[in-house]
Write a protein that holds these residues in place. Sequence first.
Motif, short mmCIF file in Angstrom:
data_model
loop_
_atom_site.label_atom_id
_atom_site.label_comp_id
_atom_site.label_asym_id
_atom_site.label_seq_id
_atom_site.Cartn_x
_atom_site.Cartn_y
_atom_site.Cartn_z
N LEU A 165 -3.71 0.95 6.78
CA LEU A 165 -3.34 0.56 7.75
C LEU A 165 -1.80 1.15 8.47
O LEU A 165 -1.11 0.18 7.36
CB LEU A 165 -3.89 -0.72 8.60
N LEU A 166 -1.56 2.17 9.03
CA LEU A 166 0.25 1.68 9.47
C LEU A 166 0.29 1.35 11.00
O LEU A 166 0.17 1.48 11.94
CB LEU A 166 0.38 3.38 8.66
N SER A 177 -6.23 11.68 7.37
CA SER A 177 -6.16 11.38 5.99
C SER A 177 -4.77 11.02 5.11
O SER A 177 -4.29 11.96 4.99
CB SER A 177 -7.40 11.88 5.75
N LEU A 178 -5.10 10.40 3.67
CA LEU A 178 -4.27 10.33 3.04
C LEU A 178 -4.91 10.06 1.60
O LEU A 178 -6.01 9.43 1.30
CB LEU A 178 -3.43 8.94 3.30
N VAL A 247 -2.46 2.53 13.43
CA VAL A 247 -3.48 2.90 12.91
C VAL A 247 -4.39 2.84 12.06
O VAL A 247 -3.98 2.73 10.94
CB VAL A 247 -3.44 4.45 13.83
N SER A 248 -5.52 3.24 11.60
CA SER A 248 -6.42 3.42 10.48
C SER A 248 -6.61 5.01 9.95
O SER A 248 -7.13 5.07 10.95
CB SER A 248 -7.82 2.72 10.77
N VAL A 249 -6.02 4.89 9.19
CA VAL A 249 -6.26 6.51 8.38
C VAL A 249 -6.59 5.90 7.22
O VAL A 249 -6.38 5.35 6.74
CB VAL A 249 -4.71 6.71 7.88
N PRO A 250 -7.73 6.69 7.16
CA PRO A 250 -8.95 6.64 5.76
C PRO A 250 -7.85 7.42 4.56
O PRO A 250 -6.96 8.49 4.55
CB PRO A 250 -9.99 7.63 6.54
N LEU A 251 -8.51 6.71 3.26
CA LEU A 251 -7.78 7.46 2.35
C LEU A 251 -9.04 8.23 1.70
O LEU A 251 -10.28 7.96 1.63
CB LEU A 251 -8.25 6.23 1.69
N GLN A 252 -8.78 9.08 1.25
CA GLN A 252 -9.50 10.85 0.12
C GLN A 252 -9.46 10.22 -0.98
O GLN A 252 -10.24 10.97 -1.58
CB GLN A 252 -8.91 11.38 0.57
#
Length: 291
Positions: A165-166, A177-178, A247-252
């Motif tokens: 969450l950023l 994604s990150l 913003v919510s960025v999914p982790l890979q």
Amino acid sequence: METYILRQLAAFAEYGTLSRVAEELHTSQPAISRSMQKLEDELEVPLFSRGKNRIALNEFGMLAAEHAKRIMQAHDAMQREVRTAWQKNRTFSLGAVAPMPIHELTPVIAQIYMGVHITADLQETEEPLFSGLDDGTYRLIVLNHDVKEDAYCSQFLFREKLSVLLPKKHRLARRKSLKLSDLRGENILIHRDIGFWFPLCREKIPDANFLEQKQLSVLRQIVMAADLPSFMTNISYKDTPVPKNKVSVPLQDAETDVRYWCVCRKDARRELEPLFSQIRTMAQSSTSATS
């Protein structure tokens, strides 16, 4: 024979005087004297050598005291083990490697096994969970992988995926994604009691500065107000919208896409079938929601 009399006899053999036995057993010397006389009458054997101001066990009394000691040990063991078994039957102990399985399973267990006291332990590794399952500390454990060993039964529970969450102005906020390693050097808000997630984040982001919070409610308030990264999952925030300034960025990373499995001993499977049936229903709903 009354058990309290046998306990007094065993105590006399240990302490040697009526006054000391009376002190240890919280009774009176005349009461103990009457008990010993009653025991002699029942056995029809003299157990004591009596002097003017002294009483001592004779050889038959010492033999009787040895038997009394063994009888009381067996009595106490029976009482202890039966009470422990009853208490265990009235307690449902759950252990897990992550908090969300505990959060989701606790109300289900309470509904199925009405009136039981539910205890839950969160562990960072699975070793204490398996040990607890084998020695009866836990009736059910939740792991982040399936178990194929013959001694255990398992059932898929649900899938949990980690995101970061950023703040919208963060340098990584526009990424689709990150990976956890992308967060190196960051100050990150994190809940301390999150099971295996915490050592995973420390391993994958070794140079991050983790700002630990013990209370989840406090952490969420800080997350809402602070311009710092934090973590969320599809389960932990399923009933809470992403804050407007984040913003919510999914982790890979492969480790951030987790499938949980409920595990019990095979000899407990029949007892837990009502719960496993409900878990199967939860798993189907989870699969439909994430597919």
